[in-house]
Motif scaffolding. Structure first.
Motif, PDB file in Angstrom:
ATOM      1  N   UNK A   1       0.824  -1.195   0.000  1.00 14.25           N
ATOM      2  CA  UNK A   1       0.000   0.000   0.000  1.00 14.25           C
ATOM      3  C   UNK A   1       0.857   1.243   0.000  1.00 14.25           C
ATOM      4  N   UNK A   2       0.202   2.374   0.197  1.00 14.37           N
ATOM      5  CA  UNK A   2       0.896   3.662   0.206  1.00 14.37           C
ATOM      6  C   UNK A   2       0.828   4.282   1.597  1.00 14.37           C
ATOM      7  N   UNK A   3       1.921   4.941   1.994  1.00 18.82           N
ATOM      8  CA  UNK A   3       1.964   5.610   3.280  1.00 18.82           C
ATOM      9  C   UNK A   3       1.023   6.806   3.278  1.00 18.82           C
ATOM     10  N   UNK A   4       0.279   6.977   4.373  1.00 14.83           N
ATOM     11  CA  UNK A   4      -0.653   8.097   4.476  1.00 14.83           C
ATOM     12  C   UNK A   4       0.030   9.369   4.961  1.00 14.83           C
TER      13      UNK A   4
ATOM     14  N   UNK B   1      -8.932  -2.032  -1.166  1.00 11.56           N
ATOM     15  CA  UNK B   1      -9.741  -3.249  -1.114  1.00 11.56           C
ATOM     16  C   UNK B   1      -9.921  -3.782  -2.533  1.00 11.56           C
ATOM     17  N   UNK B   2     -10.121  -5.083  -2.690  1.00 11.77           N
ATOM     18  CA  UNK B   2     -10.183  -5.667  -4.037  1.00 11.77           C
ATOM     19  C   UNK B   2     -11.524  -5.457  -4.744  1.00 11.77           C
TER      20      UNK B   2
ATOM     21  N   UNK C   1     -13.521   3.064  -5.142  1.00 10.68           N
ATOM     22  CA  UNK C   1     -12.611   2.140  -4.477  1.00 10.68           C
ATOM     23  C   UNK C   1     -12.472   2.547  -3.021  1.00 10.68           C
ATOM     24  N   UNK C   2     -12.415   1.561  -2.142  1.00  9.23           N
ATOM     25  CA  UNK C   2     -12.231   1.822  -0.724  1.00  9.23           C
ATOM     26  C   UNK C   2     -10.876   1.273  -0.301  1.00  9.23           C
ATOM     27  N   UNK C   3     -10.386   1.747   0.839  1.00  8.47           N
ATOM     28  CA  UNK C   3      -9.084   1.310   1.334  1.00  8.47           C
ATOM     29  C   UNK C   3      -9.169   1.067   2.829  1.00  8.47           C
ATOM     30  N   UNK C   4      -8.293   0.208   3.308  1.00 10.34           N
ATOM     31  CA  UNK C   4      -8.114   0.011   4.735  1.00 10.34           C
ATOM     32  C   UNK C   4      -6.849   0.747   5.149  1.00 10.34           C
ATOM     33  N   UNK C   5      -6.870   1.364   6.317  1.00 12.98           N
ATOM     34  CA  UNK C   5      -5.732   2.112   6.823  1.00 12.98           C
ATOM     35  C   UNK C   5      -5.151   1.322   7.990  1.00 12.98           C
TER      36      UNK C   5
END
Length: 168
Positions: free
Chosen positions: A9-12, A35-36, A44-48
């Protein structure tokens, strides 16, 4: 039993480097992992996911990782709890990383110095885990290229490989 996690992932934000009272370096950062699938609105959603590194790995991450940089993390999930100022029990789930790979060069993500991989990305930092466990995979002598060689430099060209080289 097995507790192993691999994230890309990418750093926030930039990592935060601190030192324990005993002088041990610890770095914390959050990785945004897509998320896939997409939401009902097509977004698109992401988990942190919070990540913690220790010792020399912590110092390396603090020196070379920056906000937005694509990074791979390998480690274990840890759940800890503490009592906050209001007397409530707070549970924290985080990844304790023992292997961090920088997946972009400074040309790809812009602006920061990347002395680890000679500016070509793919630098590997997999030492300094809190358990003292050194990762023997980094000493694999089967790799003929140095850490600064681009493994995808021949991307799109045919690969000459014989059937004898295939493991199946």
């Amino acid at each position: 039993m097995l507790n192993r996690v691999i994230l890309i992932g990418r750093l926030t934000k930039d990592p935060e480097l601190r030192y324990t009272p005993a002088g041990v370096a610890v770095t914390q950062f959050t990785l945004a992992v897509d998320r896939p699938f997409s939401s009902q609105g097509g977004e698109r959603e992401a988990d942190f996911i919070p990540v913690v590194t220790w010792r020399q790995l912590a110092e390396t991450c603090a020196n070379y990782l920056r906000k937005g940089r694509l990074t791979a993390v390998e480690g274990r999930i840890q759940v800890r709890n503490y009592e906050n100022n209001e007397g409530r029990r707070v549970y924290v789930t985080e990844v304790i990383a023992d292997n961090v790979r920088f997946l972009e060069s400074n040309r790809d993500s812009g602006g920061y110095r990347d002395d680890m991989g000679g500016g070509s990305g793919g630098a590997n930092a997999n030492y300094g885990a809190p358990s003292g466990n050194s990762n023997a995979r980094s000493n694999n002598s089967s790799y003929s290229r140095g850490p600064s060689a681009d493994p995808f430099s021949d991307d799109g060209k045919p690969i000459d490989i014989s059937d004898d080289d295939l493991p199946f």
